[in-house]
Design an enzyme around this catalytic site. Structure first.
Site, PDB file in Angstrom:
ATOM      1  N   SER A   7       0.849  -1.201   0.000  1.00 35.71           N
ATOM      2  CA  SER A   7       0.000   0.000   0.000  1.00 35.71           C
ATOM      3  C   SER A   7       0.879   1.244   0.000  1.00 35.71           C
ATOM      4  O   SER A   7       1.686   1.453   0.909  1.00 35.71           O
ATOM      5  CB  SER A   7      -0.906   0.019   1.229  1.00 35.71           C
ATOM      6  N   HIS A  32      -1.343  -1.101  -4.051  1.00 37.70           N
ATOM      7  CA  HIS A  32      -2.625  -0.816  -3.402  1.00 37.70           C
ATOM      8  C   HIS A  32      -2.694   0.687  -3.092  1.00 37.70           C
ATOM      9  O   HIS A  32      -1.778   1.246  -2.491  1.00 37.70           O
ATOM     10  CB  HIS A  32      -2.659  -1.660  -2.120  1.00 37.70           C
ATOM     11  N   ASP A  34      -4.850   3.538  -1.145  1.00 37.47           N
ATOM     12  CA  ASP A  34      -5.872   3.774  -0.125  1.00 37.47           C
ATOM     13  C   ASP A  34      -6.443   5.179  -0.271  1.00 37.47           C
ATOM     14  O   ASP A  34      -5.846   6.152   0.198  1.00 37.47           O
ATOM     15  CB  ASP A  34      -5.262   3.613   1.275  1.00 37.47           C
ATOM     16  N   MET A  36      -8.977   7.834   0.874  1.00 37.08           N
ATOM     17  CA  MET A  36      -9.801   8.097   2.076  1.00 37.08           C
ATOM     18  C   MET A  36     -10.338   9.523   2.037  1.00 37.08           C
ATOM     19  O   MET A  36      -9.635  10.441   1.617  1.00 37.08           O
ATOM     20  CB  MET A  36      -8.948   7.937   3.340  1.00 37.08           C
ATOM     21  N   HIS A  65      -8.461   0.970  -3.238  1.00 35.04           N
ATOM     22  CA  HIS A  65      -9.324   0.683  -2.088  1.00 35.04           C
ATOM     23  C   HIS A  65     -10.035   1.978  -1.710  1.00 35.04           C
ATOM     24  O   HIS A  65      -9.414   2.881  -1.136  1.00 35.04           O
ATOM     25  CB  HIS A  65      -8.422   0.145  -0.955  1.00 35.04           C
ATOM     26  N   MET A  67     -12.088   4.065   0.469  1.00 27.23           N
ATOM     27  CA  MET A  67     -12.665   4.242   1.812  1.00 27.23           C
ATOM     28  C   MET A  67     -13.330   5.616   1.839  1.00 27.23           C
ATOM     29  O   MET A  67     -12.847   6.567   2.459  1.00 27.23           O
ATOM     30  CB  MET A  67     -11.567   4.123   2.874  1.00 27.23           C
ATOM     31  N   MET A 136     -10.928  -6.631   5.929  1.00 28.60           N
ATOM     32  CA  MET A 136     -10.158  -5.668   6.728  1.00 28.60           C
ATOM     33  C   MET A 136      -9.812  -6.328   8.055  1.00 28.60           C
ATOM     34  O   MET A 136     -10.698  -6.800   8.767  1.00 28.60           O
ATOM     35  CB  MET A 136     -10.982  -4.404   7.015  1.00 28.60           C
ATOM     36  N   ASP A 174      -6.225  -7.052   4.458  1.00 28.35           N
ATOM     37  CA  ASP A 174      -5.657  -5.708   4.569  1.00 28.35           C
ATOM     38  C   ASP A 174      -5.663  -5.211   6.009  1.00 28.35           C
ATOM     39  O   ASP A 174      -6.722  -5.056   6.619  1.00 28.35           O
ATOM     40  CB  ASP A 174      -6.496  -4.767   3.686  1.00 28.35           C
ATOM     41  N   GLY A 176      -2.373  -4.588   9.220  1.00 28.21           N
ATOM     42  CA  GLY A 176      -1.566  -5.248  10.247  1.00 28.21           C
ATOM     43  C   GLY A 176      -0.875  -6.516   9.785  1.00 28.21           C
ATOM     44  O   GLY A 176      -0.502  -7.360  10.607  1.00 28.21           O
ATOM     45  N   SER A 197       3.111  -0.519   6.141  1.00 34.14           N
ATOM     46  CA  SER A 197       4.280  -0.280   6.999  1.00 34.14           C
ATOM     47  C   SER A 197       5.323  -1.394   6.904  1.00 34.14           C
ATOM     48  O   SER A 197       6.526  -1.120   6.867  1.00 34.14           O
ATOM     49  CB  SER A 197       3.836  -0.060   8.446  1.00 34.14           C
TER      50      SER A 197
HETATM   51  C1  DX5 Z   1      -6.067   0.903   6.278  1.00 35.19           C
HETATM   52  C2  DX5 Z   1      -5.679   0.702   4.840  1.00 35.19           C
HETATM   53  C3  DX5 Z   1      -4.551  -0.240   4.697  1.00 35.19           C
HETATM   54  C4  DX5 Z   1      -3.272   0.225   5.320  1.00 35.19           C
HETATM   55  C5  DX5 Z   1      -2.453  -0.967   5.695  1.00 35.19           C
HETATM   56  O1  DX5 Z   1      -7.226   1.615   6.334  1.00 35.19           O
HETATM   57  O2  DX5 Z   1      -6.746   0.191   4.102  1.00 35.19           O
HETATM   58  O3  DX5 Z   1      -4.339  -0.590   3.331  1.00 35.19           O
HETATM   59  O4  DX5 Z   1      -2.553   1.072   4.466  1.00 35.19           O
HETATM   60  O5  DX5 Z   1      -1.388  -0.550   6.491  1.00 35.19           O
HETATM   61  P1  DX5 Z   1      -0.514  -1.580   7.327  1.00 35.19           P
HETATM   62  O6  DX5 Z   1      -0.041  -2.642   6.389  1.00 35.19           O
HETATM   63  O7  DX5 Z   1       0.607  -0.731   7.885  1.00 35.19           O
HETATM   64  O8  DX5 Z   1      -1.415  -2.127   8.400  1.00 35.19           O
HETATM   65 ZN    ZN Z   2      -6.289  -0.597   2.069  1.00 38.71          ZN
END
Ligand code: DX5
Ligand code: ZN
Length: 218
Positions: A7, A32, A34, A36, A65, A67, A136, A174, A176, A197
């Protein structure tokens, strides 16, 4: 073999061109994005314009993705700017089957994402138009959170439904996902894992990818 979708949220935004190239060189399978809107989730990131900006620097498929509230408003622009897969949240769609069908008709793959507290009972009604279900494993909004353990059981439930329905929907996980949690995620049935991360924070992302792809679950 497990597929890895880093991501971009975890990348260095001052140097996205090299981050995208580095992602491809590390043998990741897709990137990926994100998106938002600070309405559906408590964070604001970027819009479809970012896809266009980096599209020319990699051949990797782009997985978006969304959101956001009203995800239907973003679909055309994401596809125009290079999205290959668009994932909308079940919680944001009044007419989920219609939205997923529209994504496919417009030429992208269609994905549906579910928050940790959302049950999977709806899935059988949209499975015929769903290329990917994104489980998720954190509450959406931020990278760097800890995987919620109860969501592992949900990956297993999704897998079971897919087998019972006889559909080709793939499972994307997706939130952690890192070296500590990856085995349980693969074992539960993931086809693709998203990593922000863990991937961009790694001193050697190529080695990380090959290590993860080499995991054999007994
Ligand atoms: C969270 C995102 C994830 C996020 C994952 O809302 O949808 O894609 O970037 O981040 P890590 O891999 O650090 O948990
Ligand atoms: Zn995501």
């Amino acid at each position: 073999m497990i597929k890895i979708s880093p991501s971009i949220l975890g990348a260095d935004f001052a140097d996205l061109k090299s981050e995208v190239q580095k992602t491809e060189l590390a043998n990741a399978d897709s990137i990926h994005f994100d998106i938002m809107d600070r309405h559906f989730v408590p964070n604001l990131t970027f819009g479809p314009l970012l896809l266009k900006a980096v599209r020319k620097y990699t051949k990797l498929p782009f997985s978006v993705h969304l959101m956001v509230e009203n995800p239907d408003l973003y679909i055309d622009e994401c596809i125009k700017n290079g999205a290959d897969l668009i994932t909308v949240h079940q919680e944001t769609c009044h007419h989920l089957h219609r939205t997923l069908s529209a994504i496919r008709e417009k030429g992208a793959k269609a994905g549906v994402a579910v928050n940790p507290s959302t049950p999977l009972s709806f899935f059988k009604y949209v499975a015929d138009v769903t290329d990917e279900i994104l489980i998720m494993t954190v509450n959406p909004g931020f990278s760097g959170q800890k995987l919620i353990k109860s969501c592992i059981g949900k990956i297993e439930d999704a897998k079971q439904q897919i087998v019972e329905l006889g559909v080709k929907t793939e499972i994307n996980v997706d939130g952690g996902v890192n070296e500590e949690t990856i085995e349980s995620v693969i074992k539960a049935g993931a086809d693709t894992v998203v990593m922000a991360s863990a991937f961009y924070g790694s001193p050697n992302s190529k080695e990380l990818v090959s290590k993860i792809k080499g995991i054999v679950i007994k």
